[in-house]
Design an enzyme around this catalytic site. Structure first.
Site, short mmCIF file in Angstrom:
data_model
loop_
_atom_site.label_atom_id
_atom_site.label_comp_id
_atom_site.label_asym_id
_atom_site.label_seq_id
_atom_site.Cartn_x
_atom_site.Cartn_y
_atom_site.Cartn_z
N GLU A 750 0.88 -1.16 0.00
CA GLU A 750 0.00 0.00 0.00
C GLU A 750 0.91 1.21 0.00
O GLU A 750 1.67 1.41 0.96
CB GLU A 750 -0.82 -0.05 1.27
CG GLU A 750 -2.15 0.66 1.20
CD GLU A 750 -2.80 0.61 2.56
OE1 GLU A 750 -3.03 -0.51 3.06
OE2 GLU A 750 -3.04 1.67 3.12
N CYS A 784 -0.94 9.07 3.53
CA CYS A 784 -0.87 8.70 2.11
C CYS A 784 -2.12 9.16 1.37
O CYS A 784 -2.10 9.39 0.17
CB CYS A 784 -0.62 7.21 1.91
SG CYS A 784 -1.44 6.17 3.06
#
Ligand SMILES: Cc1cc2nc3c(=O)[nH]c(=O)nc-3n(C[C@H](O)[C@H](O)[C@H](O)COP(=O)(O)OP(=O)(O)OC[C@H]3O[C@@H](n4cnc5c(N)ncnc54)[C@H](O)[C@@H]3O)c2cc1C
Length: 1007
Positions: A750, A784
C-alpha cells in the site's frame, strides 16, 4: 455551576421532562385551543402555502423533491451558464422527469414547471413566461425558469436583500399587523477567514446603525426595543471552536462587545443565535464575559439575550445555568427558546465520532416535551428571563399560552419570516391571547447567494415528515394527530446509539475533546508518558525471529479461527480501555494532534474487531458439490510466517491492521515497525500478547529498513510480506522477493499517491475550503491519502484560493501536545529537509528563511507563485501549510509528503482533468466537489483511483465503511478494512475423501 455531561441516557431525561411539563399543562385544553386554528389555516391558507404545496407535491424524500432542494442549494451561485445548464439538466433529468434533456415534454417537469409558473404568477407581477414557451425554447429556458423557481423559494425566506429594504418591508408589514416586532439576521456561512469575519462584523454594525437611525427617524416605529438583531458568533470569528478557546475569548469577546454597545446605545435588542452543540460551552463563556460588561456598562439595557435549543438533552440544566448567570450579574435576559435547527448534523457528528450517546433527542416528541419543560422553567424564573418562544407548532403555541397564564408571566412569541403566519394569524384573531401580545419575526437579510445554507435548513424543516408545518399542509393528517400530546415516553422505533451503527460489529468509542471530562484522561496520560526507544535488532536477531515464527506456524494455523478472533476482540477491548495512554503515546512519539490520535486508536480498534468478524467468515470451510460417495471440502488456511512492515505515519492503526489480518488468518508474524515509531508498536504487541497470542506467533523486530528490514525480506522462511510505505521501497521489496530462491512470495503493498480534488463551479467554496484544509494539512500532510493537487474550475478559482489562503492563515502550527495545534512537526530531520527543498523549489525562496505571512492577494504568477504560508522552523522540524499554483497537472511530478498543496485551474470538460490525473500513474484517493450528481458519478467511474470521496474531505477512511487502498503506483490491493483483504493472507487446501472406500456408499443406498 457547570453543565452536565452532554451524552446521557435519553429515556431518563425524557421521563423527567414529561413529568415537569405534565405537572403544569392540561393537554386536552391545548387541543381545544389549537384545533380551530388548524381548521382555519387549512381552510384559508396563507400565501406561503404555495411553496408548501410544492414541497408536498415533490417531497424531499422523493427524487423530485431532492432535485428541487439540490437546485435551491446550488443553482444561484453557479457563475457560468454551461455549468448551470448541466446542473439543472442533471437534477431535473434524474428525478424521473422522464429523462428528456430539454425537459419540455416530460410530464413531471411539466408539472414542476407549471407549479413554478403558477407560483411565479402569484408572487411575481412581472412574470412574462407562460408555460407554453417551455416547450419551444429548450434547455436555456428551463434553466431560466428553474432559476426563477429557486429565487422564488428564496424570496419566501428573505425579508430584504439589504437591511434598508428589510426595514422598509418590516415597517410596511407592521402597518397592517401592529403586534409585529422584528429581529434581523444578516445571512451568510460561518467565517472561514478573518476577512470573512471582518465583513460580517461590518454588516452587523451597519445593520445596527440602520436600525438605530430608523428608530430615530420614524414616527411609527414603536418603542425603541421593537427591533432587534440576531448574531451568529461563528460568523464573527474564523476559529470559533473550543480548541481555540483562549484566542476566541481574547478576540471575539471585544468584537461582540462593540456590537452590544451599539445595540445598547440604540436601545435595540441583540440575541446570540444558538449553533452546534460542540460550541455550547464556549458560547456560554463568551456570553458570560459579555454579561459582566453589560452589568457594569449598561445595567439598564434589557435587550441582551441568547437562543437556547430544547432539542439538546441538557436544555433544562442549560436554562438553570443561564438563569444563575442572569441573577449573578443582575441582568434580566431575553431568552429565545427554539427546538433547534441542526438535528441531522448533530446526529451524524455523534455517529462519526463514536460518542456514548446523542447530545440531542432522537425522537421528535422528545424535543417537543423538552421544549414544554424548558418553557415552564423560563416562565417560572421571571427575575432572570424575559422568555421568547420561537415555534410554528400550533400545539406548542397553545401550550405556551396556557402556561404563561398559569404563571402570570410576560413573554413574546416568535416565528421565522416565511413560516407560521397562518397559525399566528388565527392565534391573534382568537381570544386566546391578549391584544397587547407581541410576535417577533426572525427576518433574514441578504442576497440570494448568501441565503443558500439557511434556505436548505428551512427546506429540510418544511419538508421533513415530522415537521408541524409540513403536516399542517397535509389535509390527510387529522387535527388530533397533528396536536397529539408529546407528553409520553414510549419510543415507537428505537434509535441506534453511535456504538451500534455498524451492528453486529461494535463501533469503537471516540472522545469529544470539547468536553473537559472526556479529554482529561488523555491529558493526564500525557503527563506520565515517556518514550524509551529500544535498541535496533541485529541481523542475527532478525533471522532468529523469522525462524521462530516459522516454527510456531503449524500449531497456530490449526487453532480454531474462533479462538484467534476472540484474541483480537479481547485486544480491541483492551485498547479501547487504554485509549488515553495510546493517544498520549501517539502525540509524543509520532507528533499526532489529539484529534488525529483519537481517530487512530479508534481505527486500530475497528481493524481488530472487523478482521475478527471477517476471519470467521472467510476461514470457514466450504463444502463443495461433487459425485455421490465423495466429500469435498475447501479449507482456507494460513500461509506461514508473514513479515508486516508498517510506516511511522500511522504507527498504531496500520501496524495493528497488518498484524491482526495476518494473525487471525492463521499466519505467524514478524512485525517491523518504522524506526521512527517503535514504542507505540511495542505497546500494541504487549496488548496482543496479553490477549493470548503466543510470543513466538507474534514478534517485533525494530531497526532501520535498509538493514533490519532488508534482512527480514530476504529471509527464506518468509511466506508473505505486507508493506505500507513509499512506492520506491515497495519496489525494492518486490525485487528482493523476486530474487529469492524457493517459493514465490506474495506481497501486499500500500503506497502513496498524488491525490487530487476536482472542484467545479457548483461547489460551495466554504465547504471546499474546509475539505481542502483538512485533507491537505491535517497530520501535517503526512498521510498517504492527503490531498496534493487541487484542481479548481477557473470561474471560482480566485474566490476559492483566496478563501483557502485565509483559512490556512488561521491554522495553528506547533507542538501537538497543545489541543489548539492543527499542524504539528514533520516526523524527522530527513523529512523536514525533503519538504523544505520542495518548498524552496516551488517558491524560489532562500533556504530556511521564515516566509512572510501572505497578504490576502492572490499569487500573481503560475508555476512558482509565492507560497501562502509562513513557518519553517529547523529546530522543531515544523513547516506551516503551503500552497503553490502550478501551470498544469503534468507539472506535478511526485508526491510531497508534507503540508504542501499545489493548485491548478481548469476549464472545459472535467473528464479531461480526470484523464490527466489518471496519467500521473498513481491511484489512491480522489475528491470530487460538484452538485451535479451524474458528473460525480461519471468522473468517479473514469478515475483509476481506489477511494473516491464526493463533496467531503478525502482522508480518514473508516474500517469496513471505506475500505482503503489504491491501484497503479499506489499499491497492489486488496483494500485494507475491506471484504477482500483477508483472503490474500490465506492459502487454500481442498480435502477430498472417498467416503465409499470402506463399506460402500451407505448414504446413497439408504436414501
Ligand atoms: C425566531 C426564531 C429564531 C431561531 N433561532 C434559532 C437558533 O438560534 N438556533 C437554532 O438552532 N434554531 C433556531 N431557530 C430554528 C428553530 O430551531 C426551528 O425553526 C424549530 O426547531 C422548528 O420548530 P417548530 O416548533 O416550529 O416545529 P416542529 O415541527 O414542532 O419541530 C421541528 C423541530 O423538532 C426537532 N426534531 C425534528 N425531528 C426530530 C427527531 N427525530 N428527534 C428529535 N427532535 C427532532 C428539530 O429541532 C426540528 O427543528 C429559530 C427559529 C425561530 C422561529
Amino acid at each position: 455551576m457547570r453543565l452536565p455531561f452532554p451524552y446521557r441516557d435519553e429515556p431518563a431525561i425524557v421521563r423527567r421532562n414529561v413529568d415537569a411539563a405534565a405537572a403544569v399543562l392540561d393537554w386536552p385544553q391545548v387541543i381545544e385551543t389549537a384545533r380551530p386554528w388548524v381548521a382555519a389555516v387549512r381552510e384559508n391558507p396563507p400565501p406561503f402555502w404555495a411553496m408548501e404545496s410544492l414541497l408536498k407535491e415533490y417531497p424531499i424524500s422523493k427524487p423530485e423533491g431532492l432535485a428541487l432542494m439540490r437546485l435551491a442549494e446550488a443553482l444561484l451561485r453557479v457563475p457560468d451558464s454551461a455549468t448551470a445548464i448541466a446542473l439543472t439538466a442533471d437534477q431535473l433529468g434524474r428525478a424521473s422527469f422522464d429523462g428528456n434533456s430539454d425537459g419540455a415534454n416530460s410530464s413531471a417537469l411539466g408539472r414542476l414547471s407549471n407549479s413554478v409558473i403558477a407560483l411565479s404568477k402569484k408572487t411575481l407581477p412581472d412574470t412574462d413566461q407562460p408555460p407554453g414557451l417551455f416547450a419551444k425554447l429548450g434547455a436555456k429556458t428551463v434553466v431560466a425558469a428553474t432559476l426563477r423557481a429557486v429565487q422564488l423559494l428564496a424570496r419566501q425566506f428573505v425579508l430584504g436583500q439589504t437591511i434598508e429594504d428589510a426595514l422598509s418591508e418590516a415597517r410596511s408589514q407592521r402597518r397592517s399587523e401592529p403586534h409585529l416586532r422584528f429581529s434581523f439576521d444578516m445571512l451568510g456561512e460561518g467565517a472561514r477567514t478573518m476577512d470573512d469575519a471582518d465583513r460580517y462584523f461590518a454588516s452587523y454594525q451597519h445593520a445596527i446603525r440602520m436600525l438605530a437611525q430608523a428608530h430615530a427617524a420614524a414616527t411609527d416605529a414603536g418603542p425603541a426595543d421593537t427591533e432587534g438583531i440576531s448574531i451568529k458568533l461563528s460568523a464573527l470569528h474564523p476559529r470559533y471552536e473550543d480548541a481555540q478557546r483562549e484566542r476566541v475569548l481574547a478576540e471575539l469577546v471585544p468584537r461582540v462587545w462593540q456590537l452590544c454597545e451599539m445595540a445598547a446605545n440604540a436601545r435595540i435588542n441583540l440575541t446570540i443565535d444558538a449553533e452546534e452543540v460542540d460550541r455550547l460551552e464556549l458560547s456560554l463563556d463568551v456570553f458570560e464575559a459579555l454579561l459582566q460588561r453589560v452589568q457594569t456598562g449598561y445595567p439598564t439595557w434589557t435587550g441582551f439575550g441568547l437562543a437556547l435549543q430544547a432539542y439538546q438533552t441538557r436544555s433544562l440544566e442549560l436554562i438553570e445555568h443561564v438563569g444563575a448567570l442572569a441573577r449573578q450579574y443582575g441582568v434580566r435576559l431575553m431568552c429565545r427558546l427554539v427546538k433547534g435547527a441542526y438535528w441531522d448534523s448533530e446526529i451524524k457528528r455523534a455517529q462519526e465520532m463514536g460518542l456514548p450517546a446523542y447530545p440531542v433527542f432522537t425522537h421528535k416528541h422528545h424535543s417537543d416535551s423538552s421544549y414544554l419543560a424548558c418553557a415552564a422553567s423560563l416562565l417560572k424564573q421571571k427575575d432572570a428571563f424575559f422568555p421568547q418562544f420561537a415555534t410554528h407548532n400550533a400545539g406548542t403555541i397553545a401550550a405556551i399560552v396556557q402556561m404563561a397564564k398559569r404563571f402570570d408571566a410576560p413573554f413574546e412569541l416568535q416565528r421565522l419570516h416565511g413560516m407560521g403566519s397562518g397559525v399566528y394569524r388565527e392565534l391573534f384573531a382568537s381570544r386566546a391571547i391578549a391584544p397587547t401580545q407581541t410576535l417577533r419575526v426572525y427576518a433574514p437579510v441578504g442576497s440570494h447567494e448568501d441565503l443558500l445554507a439557511y434556505l436548505v435548513r428551512r427546506l429540510l424543516e418544511n419538508g421533513a415528515n415530522s415537521s408541524f408545518v409540513h403536516q399542517l399542509a397535509d389535509d390527510a393528517v387529522p387535527a388530533e394527530e397533528l396536536l397529539a400530546s408529546p407528553l409520553h415516553v414510549t419510543e415507537a422505533r428505537p434509535f441506534p446509539l453511535p456504538r451500534d451503527i455498524l451492528a453486529p460489529r461494535r463501533n469503537s468509542d471516540g472522545v469529544d475533546l470539547t468536553v473537559a471530562t472526556m479529554r482529561a484522561p488523555l491529558l493526564a496520560a500525557l503527563a506520565t508518558t515517556q518514550i524509551n526507544p529500544p535498541a535496533d535488532a541485529t541481523s542475527e536477531q532478525a533471522s532468529a525471529a523469522v525462524q521462530r515464527a516459522h516454527a510456531a506456524f503449524h500449531d497456530w494455523r490449526n487453532r480454531p479461527v474462533s479462538e484467534r478472533a476472540a484474541m483480537l476482540r479481547h485486544t480491541a477491548d483492551a485498547l479501547q480501555a487504554e485509549l488515553p495512554r495510546f493517544c498520549a503515546l501517539l502525540v509524543t512519539e509520532a507528533f499526532k494532534t489529539w484529534g488525529d490520535a483519537v481517530a487512530e486508536v479508534r481505527e486500530a480498534i475497528d481493524f481488530l474487531r472487523y478482521y475478527a468478524d471477517e476471519a470467521e467468515r472467510v476461514c470457514a470451510p466450504i463444502t463443495l458439490p461433487g459425485p455421490t460417495g465423495e466429500s469435498n471440502v475447501l479449507y482456507p488456511r494460513g500461509r506461514g510466517a508473514w513479515l508486516c512492515i508498517s510506516p511511522w505515519n500511522f504507527p498504531l492503526a496500520i501496524f495493528m491492521g497488518q498484524v491482526a489480518a495476518a494473525l487471525v488468518t492463521g499466519n505467524t508474524v514478524v512485525a517491523k515497525p518504522a524506526e521512527q515509531t517503535p514504542v507505540v508498536a511495542l505497546e500494541a504487541v504487549k496488548l496482543l500478547h496479553t490477549s493470548g497470542i503466543p510470543t513466538d506467533v507474534l514478534q517485533t523486530v525494530t531497526g532501520l529498513g535498509e538493514t533490519v528490514g532488508a534482512t527480514l525480506v530476504a529471509h527464506a522462511q518468509v511466506a508473505g510480506v505486507v508493506f505500507t510505505g513509499s512506492t520506491q521501497v515497495a519496489k525494492i521489496i518486490q525485487r528482493s522477493l523476486a530474487a529469492k530462491d524457493g517459493p514465490i512470495v506474495p506481497l501486499i503493498a500500500e503506497t502513496g499517491g498524488i491525490n487530487a480534488m476536482l472542484v467545479d463551479s457548483t461547489a460551495l467554496p466554504e465547504h471546499v475550503a474546509d475539505a481542502v484544509v483538512q485533507s491537505a494539512f491535517r497530520s501535517a500532510g503526512q498521510r498517504c491519502s492527503a490531498l496534493r493537487l487541487l484542481c479548481v474550475h477557473e470561474e471560482i478559482a480566485d474566490h476559492v484560493v483566496t478563501m483557502l489562503r485565509g483559512a490556512m492563515n488561521e491554522l495553528v502550527v506547533g507542538d501537538t501536545a497543545s489541543l489548539a495545534t492543527d499542524v504539528g512537526p514533520l516526523i524527522d530531520q530527513e523529512a523536514f529537509d525533503g519538504i523544505r527543498a520542495h518548498v524552496e523549489r516551488l517558491g524560489g525562496h532562500p533556504a530556511g528563511a521564515a516566509l512572510p505571512r501572505p497578504d490576502s492577494g492572490l499569487s500573481d504568477g503560475r508555476g512558482g507563485a509565492a507560497p501562502t504560508t509562513w513557518v519553517i522552523d529547523r529546530d522543531s522540524h515544523t513547516i506551516g501549510p503551503h500552497l503553490f499554483e502550478v501551470d498544469s497537472i503534468a507539472a506535478v511530478k511526485q508526491e510531497i509528503f508534507g503540508p504542501v498543496l499545489q493548485v491548478v485551474r481548469w476549464s472545459g470538460d472535467p473528464a479531461a482533468v480526470i484523464e490527466q490525473i489518471n496519467a500521473l500513474g498513481f491511484g489512491l484517493t480522489l475528491g470530487i466537489q460538484t452538485r451535479i450528481d451524474s458528473r460525480a458519478d461519471a468522473l468517479a467511474r473514469q478515475a483509476h483511483v481506489g477511494n473516491v470521496y464526493i463533496n467531503r474531505n478525502i482522508i480518514g477512511a473508516v474500517v469496513g465503511v471505506q475500505p482503503f487502498g489504491g491501484e497503479g503506483l499506489s499499491g497492489t490491493g486488496p483494500k485494507a478494512g475491506g471484504p477482500f483483504y483477508l483472503p490474500r493472507f490465506l492459502g487454500e487446501q481442498t480435502i477430498t475423501i472417498n467416503t465409499v472406500a470402506a463399506g460402500g456408499n451407505v448414504t446413497l443406498m439408504t436414501a
